[in-house]
Design an enzyme around this catalytic site. Structure first.
Site, PDB file in Angstrom:
ATOM      1  N   PRO A  11      46.187  33.854   4.781  1.00 52.99           N
ATOM      2  CA  PRO A  11      46.976  33.469   3.611  1.00 52.99           C
ATOM      3  C   PRO A  11      46.001  33.108   2.488  1.00 52.99           C
ATOM      4  CG  PRO A  11      47.725  32.331   5.575  1.00 52.99           C
ATOM      5  CD  PRO A  11      46.416  32.976   5.913  1.00 52.99           C
ATOM      6  N   HIS A  12      46.259  33.579   1.287  1.00 53.23           N
ATOM      7  CA  HIS A  12      45.284  33.522   0.208  1.00 53.23           C
ATOM      8  C   HIS A  12      45.965  33.136  -1.093  1.00 53.23           C
ATOM      9  CE1 HIS A  12      41.307  34.853  -1.196  1.00 53.23           C
ATOM     10  NE2 HIS A  12      41.023  35.097   0.077  1.00 53.23           N
TER      11      HIS A  12
END
Length: 187
Positions: A11-12
């Protein structure tokens, strides 16, 4: 999340409020689980992250220090036999790393970069090749409390990290030092 070329789960950029629980991340080229750049208020719990090329679990501020990942909870994970670091906090703050079982990496838990106000508490760290817990400059105001560190070269090392608290840890069978504190570093 297994056998991926780079990361297992990534997740970014502003991924907030996730619960990542009861997953298996293994044999990934770099990290098993990484939350990077402005990933806040996530819970990473009860996962197994092992045999990854670099780190088991990472919270960081991005390659260019784009923005910290703050207020996350890394709880109750099994992190073992990763290539570099079990749990890495880079340039991020107000994270709680607790009740994890970490074993078999060169470094068990590492805080560095502009990591501020993190709490590392009640973790069980075993068989780190170098250090159980490493708090490195310019990290500040982090607390390493009530952890059990066994069979590492050095149990806890603090290098140039101002206002670090190391309290009530149980350090057993180190081959070199229980706690090492290095003063400030100057280029």
């Amino acid at each position: 999340f297994v056998d991926n070329h780079v990361y297992g789960l990534d997740p970014h950029d502003d991924s907030d409020g996730f619960v990542v629980a009861r997953n298996y991340a293994a044999r990934n080229g770099r990290h098993g689980i990484i939350f990077s750049r402005l990933c806040d208020d996530n819970v990473i719990r009860d996962n197994v992250s092992e045999h990854n090329g670099w780190h088991g679990i990472v919270l960081d501020d991005g390659k260019l220090g784009d923005g910290p990942s703050n207020g996350n909870r890394v709880v109750g994970n099994v992190v073992r036999d990763n290539g570099r670091v079990g749990i890495s906090i880079d340039g991020s703050g107000d994270n709680r790393v607790s009740a994890n079982r970490v074993s078999g990496q060169p470094v068990g838990i590492r805080l560095f970069g502009r990591s501020l106000g993190n709490l590392v508490v009640r973790n069980d760290l075993r068989d780190a090749h170098e250090m159980g817990v490493f708090v490195d400059r310019p990290a500040q105001a982090n607390a390493i409390v009530a952890n059990r560190v066994q069979s590492a070269r050095t149990g806890v090392r603090v290098r140039g990290a101002a206002d670090t608290t190391v309290r009530a840890n149980r350090l057993l069978a180190m081959t070199a030092h229980g706690v090492t504190v290095d003063g400030p570093w100057h280029a």
